[in-house]
Design a protein around this motif. Sequence first.
Motif, short mmCIF file in Angstrom:
data_model
loop_
_atom_site.label_atom_id
_atom_site.label_comp_id
_atom_site.label_asym_id
_atom_site.label_seq_id
_atom_site.Cartn_x
_atom_site.Cartn_y
_atom_site.Cartn_z
N PRO A 10 -31.97 3.71 -13.44
CA PRO A 10 -32.74 4.90 -13.24
C PRO A 10 -33.93 4.54 -13.74
N ALA A 11 -33.77 4.26 -15.18
CA ALA A 11 -35.42 5.17 -15.95
C ALA A 11 -36.33 4.86 -15.28
N THR A 12 -35.54 2.98 -14.98
CA THR A 12 -37.32 1.89 -15.34
C THR A 12 -37.57 1.19 -13.61
N ASN A 13 -36.18 0.78 -13.12
CA ASN A 13 -36.51 0.66 -11.50
C ASN A 13 -35.99 1.67 -10.03
N GLY A 14 -36.50 2.70 -10.13
CA GLY A 14 -36.95 3.70 -9.43
C GLY A 14 -37.44 3.62 -7.87
N VAL A 15 -37.08 2.82 -6.85
CA VAL A 15 -37.80 3.28 -6.13
C VAL A 15 -37.68 4.52 -5.19
N LEU A 16 -39.36 4.78 -4.53
CA LEU A 16 -39.67 6.22 -4.03
C LEU A 16 -39.06 5.94 -2.38
N LEU A 17 -37.82 6.39 -1.82
CA LEU A 17 -37.78 5.47 -0.65
C LEU A 17 -37.69 7.21 0.98
N PHE A 18 -37.97 6.88 1.61
CA PHE A 18 -37.71 8.01 2.45
C PHE A 18 -36.96 8.16 4.12
N ASN A 19 -35.51 8.64 3.26
CA ASN A 19 -35.07 8.96 4.49
C ASN A 19 -34.58 7.88 4.52
N GLY A 20 -33.40 7.77 3.86
CA GLY A 20 -32.91 6.26 3.04
C GLY A 20 -31.42 6.34 3.89
N THR A 21 -30.97 5.20 3.76
CA THR A 21 -29.92 5.42 4.46
C THR A 21 -29.61 4.31 4.02
N SER A 22 -27.74 3.86 4.10
CA SER A 22 -27.69 2.43 3.67
C SER A 22 -25.65 2.18 4.45
N GLY A 23 -25.64 0.92 3.85
CA GLY A 23 -24.39 1.25 4.91
C GLY A 23 -23.38 0.08 5.34
N THR A 24 -22.52 -0.31 5.22
CA THR A 24 -21.92 -1.84 5.04
C THR A 24 -21.59 -2.68 6.09
N GLU A 25 -21.92 -4.71 6.78
CA GLU A 25 -21.46 -4.59 8.02
C GLU A 25 -19.96 -5.69 7.25
N PHE A 26 -19.50 -6.19 8.64
CA PHE A 26 -18.07 -7.56 8.29
C PHE A 26 -18.78 -8.49 9.25
N ASP A 27 -18.33 -10.01 9.14
CA ASP A 27 -17.64 -10.53 10.81
C ASP A 27 -16.37 -10.40 10.41
N LYS A 28 -16.21 -9.72 12.17
CA LYS A 28 -14.41 -9.43 12.40
C LYS A 28 -14.11 -10.64 12.50
N ILE A 29 -13.11 -11.44 12.26
CA ILE A 29 -12.31 -12.51 12.38
C ILE A 29 -11.47 -12.09 13.52
N GLU A 30 -10.88 -11.99 14.72
CA GLU A 30 -9.84 -11.48 15.53
C GLU A 30 -8.80 -12.72 16.10
N ARG A 31 -7.54 -12.09 15.98
CA ARG A 31 -6.42 -12.71 16.68
C ARG A 31 -5.94 -12.18 17.78
N PRO A 32 -6.78 -13.56 18.74
CA PRO A 32 -6.18 -12.60 20.39
C PRO A 32 -5.06 -13.01 20.89
N ILE A 33 -4.40 -12.57 20.11
CA ILE A 33 -3.08 -13.34 20.70
C ILE A 33 -2.22 -12.94 21.74
N ASP A 34 -1.59 -13.70 22.75
CA ASP A 34 -1.15 -13.36 24.25
C ASP A 34 -0.03 -12.36 24.05
N ARG A 35 0.30 -10.88 25.12
CA ARG A 35 0.99 -10.63 24.75
C ARG A 35 2.04 -9.65 25.81
N PRO A 36 2.96 -9.80 26.31
CA PRO A 36 3.72 -8.74 27.24
C PRO A 36 2.93 -7.21 27.79
N PHE A 37 2.03 -6.71 26.68
CA PHE A 37 1.86 -5.59 26.65
C PHE A 37 0.47 -5.51 26.04
N LEU A 38 -0.88 -4.22 26.53
CA LEU A 38 -2.28 -4.34 26.61
C LEU A 38 -1.70 -3.59 25.66
N THR A 39 -3.14 -4.19 24.66
CA THR A 39 -3.93 -4.12 23.48
C THR A 39 -4.87 -3.73 22.17
#
Length: 326
Positions: free
Chosen positions: A30-59
Motif C-alpha cells: 500500500p505504501a509504494t504500489n497504490g493506484v488511483l482508481l475511480f468507482n472501483g469494483t471487484s468480483g469473482t467468476e468460475f466455470d460451472k461444471i454441471e451434472r444434468p442427471i436424469d430424474r423423475p422430477f423437475l429440479t
Amino acid sequence: MAQPQLEPFKRRGLALAVRAAAGSPVVPAPATNGVLLFNGTSGTEFDKIERPIDRPFLTGQPFAVGARRAYIEGEFELYPPTSPGGVADSDPDCGVLLLPAGLTVVKDATEKTTRYNPISTNMALSDAKFWHAGTVKHVQAARHNLTSLTITVGDRFKGNIRVQGDYENIAEEALPEIVLPTTVPTVARADNTVTKIAVLAGGAALTVWAKSLSVDLGNTITPKEYTSHKETGITDRAPTWTLRLAKTALADFNPWTLRDAATPLSISLRLTEQSKLYSELGIRGQIDTINETEIDGDYGWELSGPCVASDAGGDELYIEFGDATP
C-alpha cells in the motif's frame, strides 16, 4: 457471535505491481504500489461444471466449481511522467496498468518520449490487492483489458481497466493507508489540444476540429488450465477506435470516399499540459462506420472502425507521453 460494524461501501483501494518475470510473484504494498482508481469494483467468476442427471422430477442441476478467477474494474487517469524518455522519472503512474494489457514501453531520451504500443508475446503480468469495506481480494498473475481510452474536450484523459487473474480466497482485512499519486491532470480544452488525420501512406496531416478520440483495446482474457500449469492469457485482440469531429470540407477529407476505398489512415489527438508535457492517443486503422451526428448543436461525424497494424505489427495504436520543450 456478534456482527461486525457496518462499513461504508465507498471504502476501497487498490495496490498493484508488475512482475519482473512471469514466475516471480510480488505482493503489492500500500505504501509504494497504490493506484488511483475511480468507482472501483471487484468480483469473482468460475466455470460451472454441471451434472444434468436424469430424474423423475423437475429440479435444478448440481454443479462443481472449475477454473476460478477474480477481477477488479474501474476508471483511471492518464498523464505524463515528470521526465518522458529519461533515465529516471520516465514511467507514468498509469504504466503499471498498461503493460499487463499487452503493451510494451519504448523510451527515447533524445525525443523525450515514453511510448506504449501493442505486443503479441511476452506480455507482462501483475499482482493486485483490492480492499473493500473490510475484505481483500488478492488477484494474482493477472492480465488486463483497457476500454474507453478517451481524450475528450472538456474532460481529462481517462480509461477503464479490467484486471483479471487467479485468487485463493476472500479474506477479512482492514483497509490500509494507501499512498496514492497526487497529480491532478489537465482538462482538455481548445487551446491545449490538436487532432490530426493523415491518409496512408505518405499523406499530409490535416488538422481537424475534433470533440474526442477513443480506443478500446479489445483484449480477450482467457483463463488456461493444464496438468501442473495454470495461467491467465490474452488470447486475442481486436482494437477499435471512434472519432467525433466537426464536418470538414469534403475536398480536404471525405470519410465516405476513404471508407469505400478501404483506405488506411492515421489519427492522433494530443493534449498538452501547462508544463509543455503532453499525452497523445493515436491509431492506425480504417473507417468502418460513419454516423452523421449532432455535436453541440452542430453537424458532425462520428467515425469508427478497427485499428489495423501494418505488416510490421504493433503500430495499430499507441499512447505517447512526451516533453515538447526544446
